[in-house]
Design an enzyme around this catalytic site. Structure first.
Site, PDB file in Angstrom:
ATOM      1  N   SER A  90      55.841   6.056   7.646  1.00 24.00           N
ATOM      2  CA  SER A  90      55.909   4.886   7.615  1.00 24.00           C
ATOM      3  C   SER A  90      54.966   4.031   8.747  1.00 24.00           C
ATOM      4  CB  SER A  90      57.176   4.238   7.771  1.00 24.00           C
ATOM      5  OG  SER A  90      57.918   4.919   6.826  1.00 24.00           O
ATOM      6  N   THR A 192      59.466   1.198   9.724  1.00 23.00           N
ATOM      7  CA  THR A 192      58.685   0.645  10.804  1.00 23.00           C
ATOM      8  C   THR A 192      59.319   1.040  12.048  1.00 23.00           C
ATOM      9  OG1 THR A 192      57.911  -1.237   9.602  1.00 23.00           O
ATOM     10  CG2 THR A 192      58.045  -1.490  11.968  1.00 23.00           C
ATOM     11  N   THR A 210      53.551  -0.520  12.089  1.00 22.93           N
ATOM     12  CA  THR A 210      53.877   0.138  10.769  1.00 22.93           C
ATOM     13  C   THR A 210      52.653   0.570   9.904  1.00 22.93           C
ATOM     14  OG1 THR A 210      55.381  -0.328   8.825  1.00 22.93           O
ATOM     15  CG2 THR A 210      54.133  -2.190   9.668  1.00 22.93           C
ATOM     16  N   ARG A 220      47.516  -6.271   1.399  1.00 23.65           N
ATOM     17  CA  ARG A 220      48.866  -6.744   1.570  1.00 23.65           C
ATOM     18  C   ARG A 220      49.148  -6.528   3.106  1.00 23.65           C
ATOM     19  NH1 ARG A 220      53.789  -4.895   4.074  1.00 23.65           N
ATOM     20  NH2 ARG A 220      55.397  -6.213   2.922  1.00 23.65           N
ATOM     21  N   VAL A 221      49.641  -7.696   3.886  1.00 22.60           N
ATOM     22  CA  VAL A 221      49.892  -7.621   5.215  1.00 22.60           C
ATOM     23  C   VAL A 221      51.490  -8.135   5.211  1.00 22.60           C
ATOM     24  CG1 VAL A 221      49.873  -8.640   7.606  1.00 22.60           C
ATOM     25  CG2 VAL A 221      47.719  -7.645   6.433  1.00 22.60           C
ATOM     26  N   GLY A 222      52.509  -7.372   5.979  1.00 20.95           N
ATOM     27  CA  GLY A 222      53.861  -7.729   6.053  1.00 20.95           C
ATOM     28  C   GLY A 222      54.175  -8.577   7.274  1.00 20.95           C
ATOM     29  N   ASP A 223      55.250  -8.685   7.693  1.00 19.32           N
ATOM     30  CA  ASP A 223      55.660  -9.186   8.956  1.00 19.32           C
ATOM     31  C   ASP A 223      55.474  -8.529  10.049  1.00 19.32           C
ATOM     32  OD1 ASP A 223      57.434  -7.095   7.964  1.00 19.32           O
ATOM     33  OD2 ASP A 223      58.861  -7.791   9.591  1.00 19.32           O
ATOM     34  N   THR A 243      62.681  -4.860  10.769  1.00 19.40           N
ATOM     35  CA  THR A 243      61.989  -3.605   9.932  1.00 19.40           C
ATOM     36  C   THR A 243      62.534  -4.050   8.440  1.00 19.40           C
ATOM     37  OG1 THR A 243      62.254  -1.525   9.524  1.00 19.40           O
ATOM     38  CG2 THR A 243      64.321  -2.367  10.572  1.00 19.40           C
ATOM     39  N   GLY A 244      61.900  -3.527   7.396  1.00 18.60           N
ATOM     40  CA  GLY A 244      62.360  -3.582   6.093  1.00 18.60           C
ATOM     41  C   GLY A 244      61.363  -4.219   5.264  1.00 18.60           C
ATOM     42  N   GLY A 246      58.884  -7.041   4.450  1.00 16.90           N
ATOM     43  CA  GLY A 246      58.037  -7.935   5.393  1.00 16.90           C
ATOM     44  C   GLY A 246      58.325  -9.501   4.690  1.00 16.90           C
TER      45      GLY A 246
END
Ligand code: SD4
Length: 331
Positions: A90, A192, A210, A220-223, A243-244, A246
């Site tokens: 991850s 993460t 992460t 795609r980009v997360g938090d 974490t999780g 995003g």
């Protein structure tokens, strides 16, 4: 492994011995107040991080913190351990790719002077957290993405590397057969590393890194690289990271919100709980979502909370090294 109830018990007993703990560590004896104890001595240095891999990362961070180093150096060096572990799928090398087979990495770092740096959608660089730190220290910007971030990393002397391991490639190929090329919202596939530290001088820093949600859409980009969502540090108050899934964290500006709640008097634990409850109240697809937060304040008090069971948190300070099960909102 201690559960949270046991840990709370130990913390309560431990608070009587805090003066000893801090004088061992060489920290000053500044006293601060909080809502529970009228006057307490801060626990520091201290490091806290997400998931089981946080234990090894904390060990690296602790080497720096316990010898008087800065929280900023500690969190960077700590999470690099996870980034460089090919068995972790991850984060960094060995991270699971997007649905087109590309490993794309997101990371950010923030220090006690409100300085921050971030990279997103970065490919071919094993330690994005150190690139994020360079963005913070060597550019006038906060965030670089994609090819621009990659070019900057090479200019700064980082080496290009293939991050897709055989193991991750096999999992991707299996997913291609079974996953129908649909990105999946998921509750398992996200580990993460987020790390928060406070040093002997009482300064806070945080890092988050992460490979993002496995088999996400390309681009795609997360938090995790978003300052205020995946991570936030305010040296007057405290720090938080996530974490999780995003998308759920970004919708509530999760980490910044936790720090603001602490500013207004909530403990780190209560602040994490309140933000998780906001997600629980508003997310439509809750059964497929896991989100966990960790938080730390200037006193060295910490908290963690998740939507569901299974999130754990690694902690290390002069008196304790433990992996704690976080409490959670729903089964
Ligand atoms: C993301 N929040 O990209 C990251 C994934 C994660 O634990 O946290 N995994 O949405």
């Amino acid at each position: 492994m201690k559960n949270r109830r046991e840990f709370i018990k130990i913390s309560a007993i431990g608070s009587a011995g805090l003066l000893t703990a801090t004088s061992c560590s060489g920290a000053d004896d500044t006293t601060l107040t909080n809502e529970i104890n009228p006057v307490i001595t801060p626990i520091r240095p201290l490091v806290i991080s997400t998931w089981q891999h946080g234990l090894a990362a904390n060990t690296a961070a602790w080497k720096i913190l316990s010898s008087g180093g800065s929280a900023l150096d500690a969190v960077e060096q700590g999470v690099r351990i996870t980034e460089s572990d090919p068995e972790n799928n991850s984060v960094g090398i060995g991270g699971l790719p997007d649905r087109d087979g590309h490993v794309t990495l997101d990371a950010c770092i923030m220090d006690h002077k409100n300085q921050c740096g971030s990279v997103a959608f970065l490919q071919g660089i094993e330690n994005p957290i150190s690139v994020a730190r360079k963005v913070m220290e060597a550019t006038p910007h906060v965030m670089l993405v994609g090819k621009g971030a990659y070019r900057f990393a090479l200019e700064q002397g980082f080496k290009s590397k293939d991050l897709l391991t055989e193991k991750s490639k096999k999992r991707w190929q299996k997913w291609l057969k079974e996953g129908k090329y649909q990105p999946e919202v998921n509750r398992e596939n996200h580990d993460t590393i987020g790390m928060l530290g406070i040093d002997q001088a009482g300064n806070l820093s945080g890092a988050c890194t992460t490979s993002g949600m496995a088999f996400k859409m390309h681009g795609r980009v997360g938090d995790s690289p978003i300052i205020g969502a995946g991570l936030f540090v305010d040296n007057e108050v405290g720090a938080a990271c996530a974490t999780g899934v995003g998308e759920s964290v970004m919708r509530v500006a999760g980490s910044a919100m936790i720090v603001e709640l602490m500013r207004h008097g909530k403990s780190p634990q209560k602040a994490c709980e309140e933000v998780v409850q906001r997600i629980v109240k508003t997310e439509k697809n809750l059964e497929n979502i896991q989100v966990g937060f960790i938080a730390l304040n200037k006193l060295g008090e910490h908290g963690s909370y998740a939507i569901r069971k299974g999130f754990n948190v690694a902690i290390k300070h002069a008196k304790e090294e433990a992996l704690l099960d976080a409490s959670f909102a729903v089964f």
